[in-house]
Scaffold this active site. Sequence first.
Site, PDB file in Angstrom:
ATOM      1  N   ASP A 108      56.341  91.748 -18.021  1.00 54.30           N
ATOM      2  CA  ASP A 108      55.913  90.650 -18.866  1.00 54.30           C
ATOM      3  C   ASP A 108      54.943  89.823 -18.020  1.00 54.30           C
ATOM      4  O   ASP A 108      54.898  89.966 -16.806  1.00 54.30           O
ATOM      5  CB  ASP A 108      57.170  89.833 -19.220  1.00 54.30           C
ATOM      6  CG  ASP A 108      56.816  88.619 -20.023  1.00 54.30           C
ATOM      7  OD1 ASP A 108      55.919  88.725 -20.860  1.00 54.30           O
ATOM      8  OD2 ASP A 108      57.450  87.570 -19.803  1.00 54.30           O
ATOM      9  N   LYS A 114      56.837  95.800 -27.389  1.00 54.18           N
ATOM     10  CA  LYS A 114      57.081  96.007 -25.960  1.00 54.18           C
ATOM     11  C   LYS A 114      58.059  97.160 -25.769  1.00 54.18           C
ATOM     12  O   LYS A 114      57.849  98.050 -24.958  1.00 54.18           O
ATOM     13  CB  LYS A 114      57.645  94.742 -25.318  1.00 54.18           C
ATOM     14  CG  LYS A 114      56.636  93.624 -25.204  1.00 54.18           C
ATOM     15  CD  LYS A 114      57.200  92.466 -24.408  1.00 54.18           C
ATOM     16  CE  LYS A 114      56.165  91.367 -24.242  1.00 54.18           C
ATOM     17  NZ  LYS A 114      56.603  90.292 -23.376  1.00 54.18           N
ATOM     18  N   ASN A 165      61.738  87.370 -25.519  1.00 51.07           N
ATOM     19  CA  ASN A 165      60.883  88.391 -26.099  1.00 51.07           C
ATOM     20  C   ASN A 165      60.825  89.649 -25.246  1.00 51.07           C
ATOM     21  O   ASN A 165      60.266  90.643 -25.642  1.00 51.07           O
ATOM     22  CB  ASN A 165      59.472  87.835 -26.336  1.00 51.07           C
ATOM     23  CG  ASN A 165      58.913  87.204 -25.081  1.00 51.07           C
ATOM     24  OD1 ASN A 165      59.614  87.125 -24.071  1.00 51.07           O
ATOM     25  ND2 ASN A 165      57.679  86.783 -25.121  1.00 51.07           N
ATOM     26  N   GLU A 215      54.602  71.926 -23.487  1.00 50.54           N
ATOM     27  CA  GLU A 215      54.660  70.571 -24.028  1.00 50.54           C
ATOM     28  C   GLU A 215      54.873  69.563 -22.914  1.00 50.54           C
ATOM     29  O   GLU A 215      54.248  68.498 -22.901  1.00 50.54           O
ATOM     30  CB  GLU A 215      55.794  70.461 -25.054  1.00 50.54           C
ATOM     31  CG  GLU A 215      55.455  71.106 -26.372  1.00 50.54           C
ATOM     32  CD  GLU A 215      56.444  70.726 -27.464  1.00 50.54           C
ATOM     33  OE1 GLU A 215      57.541  70.239 -27.115  1.00 50.54           O
ATOM     34  OE2 GLU A 215      56.119  70.926 -28.642  1.00 50.54           O
TER      35      GLU A 215
END
Lengths: 1179, 350
Positions: free
Chosen positions: A469, A862, A885, A575
């Site tokens: 990843d 993936k 994920n 954020e």
Amino acid sequence: MDTSSNIEIIENSYQVPDYTRNSSSQRSISSFQSTQSKTSIREVNFSSELESKPVRHGSTGGADSEGFSASYKEINDDDARLIYINDPEKTNEKFEFAGNSIRTGKYSFLTFLPKNLFEQFHRVAYIYFLVIAILNQLPQLAVFGRGASILPLAFVLLVTAIKDAYEDYRRHRSDKIENNRLAWVLVNEQFQQKKWKDICVGEVIKVFGNETLPCDMVLLSTSDSTGVAYVQTTNLDGESNLKTRYAKQETQMKSPVEGKISGLIKCEKPNRNIYGFQANMDVDGKRISLGPSNIILRGCELKNTDWTLGVAVYAGRETKAMLNNSGAPSKRSRLETRMNREIFFLSIFLVTLCVVVCICHGIWLRRHEDELDLMQFYRKRDYSGPEVENYEYYGWGLEIFFIFLMSVIVFQIMIPISLYISMELVRVGQAYFMIRDNRMFDESSNSRFQCRALNINEDLGQIKYVFSDKTGTLTENKMEFKCASIGGLDFSSGTGNEQVEYSVEVDGMILRPKMKVKVDTELLDLSKSKHSDEGKNVHDFFVALAACNTIVPLTVETDDTSVKLIEYQGESPDEQALVYSAAAYGFMLIERSSGHIVIDIQGERQRFNVLGLHEFDSDRKRMSVILGCPDNKTVKVFVKGADTTMFSIINKSLNLDMVKATESHLHSYSSKGLRTLVIGMRELSTSEFEKWQSSYESASTALMGRAALLRKVANKIENHVTLLGASGIEDKLQQGVPEAIESLRSAGIKVWVLTGDKQETAISIGYSSKLLTSTMTQIVINNNSKNSCRKSLEDGLVMCKKLKIESGATGGGHGDGVSRLALIIDGTSLVYVLDTELEEQLFELASKCSVVLCCRVAPLQKAGIVALIKNRTEDMTLAIGDGANDVSMIQMADVGIGISGQEGRQAVMASDFAMGQFRFLVPLLLVHGHWNYQRMSYMILYNFYRNAVFVLVLFWYVLFTCFTLTTAITDWSSVLYSVIYTSVPTIIVGVLDKDLSRTTLLKYPQLYGSGQRQESYNGKLFWVTIIDTLWQSLAAFFVPLLAYWGSSVDGSSIGDLWTIAVVIMVNVHLAMDVMTWYWITHAAIWGSIIATFICVMVIDALSFLPGYWAFFHIANTELFWLCLLGITVGALVPRLVVKYLVQCYRPSDIQIQREAEKFGNLRVAEIEMNPIIDSPRTT
Amino acid sequence: MNSNTPSSSAGGPGSADATAPRRNSKRPKYSRFTQQELPACKPILTPKWVISTFLLVSFIFIPIGIVSLFASRDVVEIVHGYETECIPSGSRNDKVGFIQSDQDKTCIRTLTVPKDMSQPIYVYYQLDNFYQNHRRYVRSRSDQQLRSPENARETGSCSPEDTVGDTAIVPCGLIAWSLFNDTYHFTSNNGGQIPINKRGISWQSDRERKFGRNVYPSNFQNGTLIGGARLNESIPLSEQEDLIVWMRTAALPTFRKLYGKIEVNLRQGDVINVTLQNNYNTYSFNGRKKLVLSTTSWLGGKNDFVGIAYLTVGGLCFFLAIVFVLIYLIKPRQLGDPSYLSWNRNPGGH
């Protein structure tokens, strides 16, 4: 797993046309829909409740993927549980809900024995053991004494049982502590302390700040007047940031002590989805719907809230925490799978031996049929009784059958049962060393290496593909605000290199954000000027940054009493970075409650009313907040989201130039590897606002399909927004990543990066991590249809061939660096490729490329890419990732590694191994993986040899006993052979032996190739071992046989000689192969031989055995010792010769490096002694 | 792995903020053991080492082989098979019938001493093709019963020779039942007796601790079928040395058992007359019987195998050492030479 907006925005948008790049090729709506319908099968369903989080737990399959379809469903009475608030009696009338006491222990005193045995016998090996032990109990087949035949099984079972019992005891103990913790429970309108285990569903519980929650509760009220409570879910999913939970206003007002609180909650059945919850509550005749933000879960800690009241809805084992408490997934190592083939050969070998014995016995019986009655040593007839009958003779057919079974019993250890146990012990030892490795300890997260799966250690030495990843794995996932494009102006020159500390004074206290941010001086000046047009733009931009999020500001005391730090807690690092940067520019978020936020703008406190918040979801890929401005007149909606979805809602008619400029800025940001967000704003007219408000209210109180309704409302309001600007956030590369990738690459491991980021971002990260180099030829595939995909793939293959020819023409000798190909493919194209006939082509192309970068891929894609390799090759795959994920990919790969980093622990929970940094992959694979593989493969081969040699010695003797399976070696010695005589050294060597030092392995990553090429365990080595075994068994058996032929030696004496000869031979054989001698190795090997002597002496000192004192008699003769010496030397000479010749004239890489280590380079040895070196340096 | 219970209060707020003081670092304690850096010896098969090992082995093995061979050659052995000769020529067609009959089985054989034999000369009987290691035979005994009279009824493992009627046989079992019963008497050519000492032919440990002093044979060979010798019921088992020797079951189908010792020297050319009772039935399974007189050496009886084996191994090692030296001289390989590494030999080929 943090879902906030931004990560999801960026990582899950593969099916949406990339606006910035493909702006010319607008896709028709119909084609877009068809894409969606195609992918919907492969797509992860995100639960799209208010807190939209993608959830995938280990094995629950569809149960946990709670799509938005679920929110349409009214909870059926059958599927619901009814909870009467503050009325536990009524709630528990039917006794259908679990109490709050937990039992993680598997067994109780009574059930321990049967249950534990049942679990242990799940292993085939043990059943084989058991069947043989049972066979041996039949009088006709009793080869071994009863005790001797059961002992090994009993021993193994006992050891395992003790281990299990100890573990269970610890679990029971922690359960007990857990169950006896105290909580305040409302009883008879008064709060009383109650033990956790006595809490029932329906009771109202009061929890104070910093306490742990005893069960899953629906919030009723909190100390905060708006009903907000903050919880930390570290114990649940490892996320350390605070999460906001709300009590409903309807219940917040009620005081439970005075006015009775009552009501009915109807909620779904217990399930393991920690991010989903559905319920309604009837209070005062009103029906209120409840979502995941209204429930607080067992195991979480209450923070920043003085107290909170809740009603228990799930207790004990039905809490989400307990339901999620499942073990690690179990995988089987490749080596073990291979080994099973050899075990199969060994069983054929075993059956052959048994058949030979029983056929020979049959022939002997037939030839001597007439003599059997009187023959002194057979005596078929039994004359002792009044009737003459056959003595233990059942006809020659049955006799042969019995002989067959008996030979199976005698030769049973041909199948090395002890190997399975040794392997487990060795793996525990290896795991111990991996966990204890200082060089795999991550200082920044204070985390050690974790071995979650215990049976695939050796697979780490054979990896050929690494799927990684990007975010949080290659990069740190610590976001830093870098550039902004505001109103078409680019502020990324980075002129201001100094870190500005902004602070405000409030009530004599200085408030200061906790993190310093580098600011652009030009932008800083602009942000202070209020009146220019640009100044206004900047103002709105930063207000949007400060307001449009779910960050909670917390004030932290410092040593200096006049200074307080503001810490921004939130679920998304993006954020946080945005809010910190806004603060640095003078827009400091100071306070947030559910109804309003306070922002300090350039020293001026301004209060905005939060009228509504549309949280992020993976469909819209944006979030918006509706703010009532401080002037109490204007209402604005601020929107923030991924460029792909934002540009479609921007009012382009207003300022096309600015939009164009922003687009180009975005493009340049993402090619620098920055994560981009687009920010927009719109002022709402009163009518518009009122319209929105009514629909928002009805949507958020809707009982059915609330999420979809809310989304509809959001879509309506998020429209025609004015573009304010865009932000670029840098996600820094982790320390040592380029070096690590370089090492892995030279180790022959292909590194593929699968990311949800945009193509440009992915490529730039590729460059900075040295995955891509400028010499590489890039094949880029990003297509919108199947046909164009096919064409691109074909082109790619053609290009591949061309390059190959070219590099061949240029000599090819050093073509390693020249002709490298990089394939870059995006998620949209993958939709057309995966699971279609194009897969084959993709595989062909990808396997020719040295680098593959997949961008914009969805979680399941993936996994699809991993499966692409896994299903087509024998090569081992490893997936490494940190976020939710990555879970599917981690579970799909042969080895899954979780990075315990910024995102939650979902990846770690699903992984086989977990560690803190990407670069630890290098020591893990190159050093530990290599060692584990070498050790384990040698151990397996050695165990085959060790057991087979013993069986063969028994077998040769059987040929001299009329094929009647007499063993000269005593029963006890046969049993103890694999338990005491030879077991310890193999385990010690399997745990400790080291072919090469860490330094060498890191210096020459190519050495890793020996595992990939399966050099240490393969069919050839197996057969060579078997041939060696045959010779050694012949030597061990026939030397004593011939030396004592025709002498007066008795069976027990020569049996003792055989026992000791085999044990010495087998241990010296091991000693010959040991590469690193520690004092422990010496102790184990020589100690085993001594232990054998002692055991044989003890056995021969038992006067009730026929072999009484035999050892002492035979050991008194010179011939005995001459035989031992002769056997050991004679048996091992061929092995030594072959080994020497191979090492000398066909040396393996490992062999050469061992020599180099010893003679070649003294400096290497010095470095190895030095424990300080840390990061792997590769040359 | 099981400690992942979220409710167990492990972990704590593991917040990643860099400023928080780290009091409880989980860094593994450094020790040479856990970092796998213990001092160690790493032997490598260098040519020097291997060649000297082989030379050493040959230098040890060849002398041992020679000495053993000489020892074996020094042993004088007279082996005389008599299973056919001791059957009257008339009965040779039905040997089993003869041996089962009540005829006189005395038989006189003459042996000539080929070389001087110095005392003690061991007298063995050798049986071929008698499987004393046959599974059902080996197990047919009761060690408890042999040791003490209380266990006389422990005959569970002895069948088919466990009881006669209801009374237990002592010693029970096939082994005891088939006790060898040929006897030998030696006279020298001049008529003098050559005494055979039958004391001390069994293991002292067996006499003292395995066969009881107060266990007397009873009911022995009382069944319908007589397997072999009878025992004197007034002598305890611990003194029935023939039985004790017999009960040490032989490992191999061809075996010798000690019959007695001759404690006089025999001269080369001496002729010994053996008067033997050919009682034991080996005819039913084509077994052979031999009488053996043998001296011993430090290595035991006459057996060239050990000497030959040692010479072979020693010679082979010497030969190999020479071969290795030659190979080393002709085609040496420098140890640790990186040019042999696979990635240096064929670049990019991994």
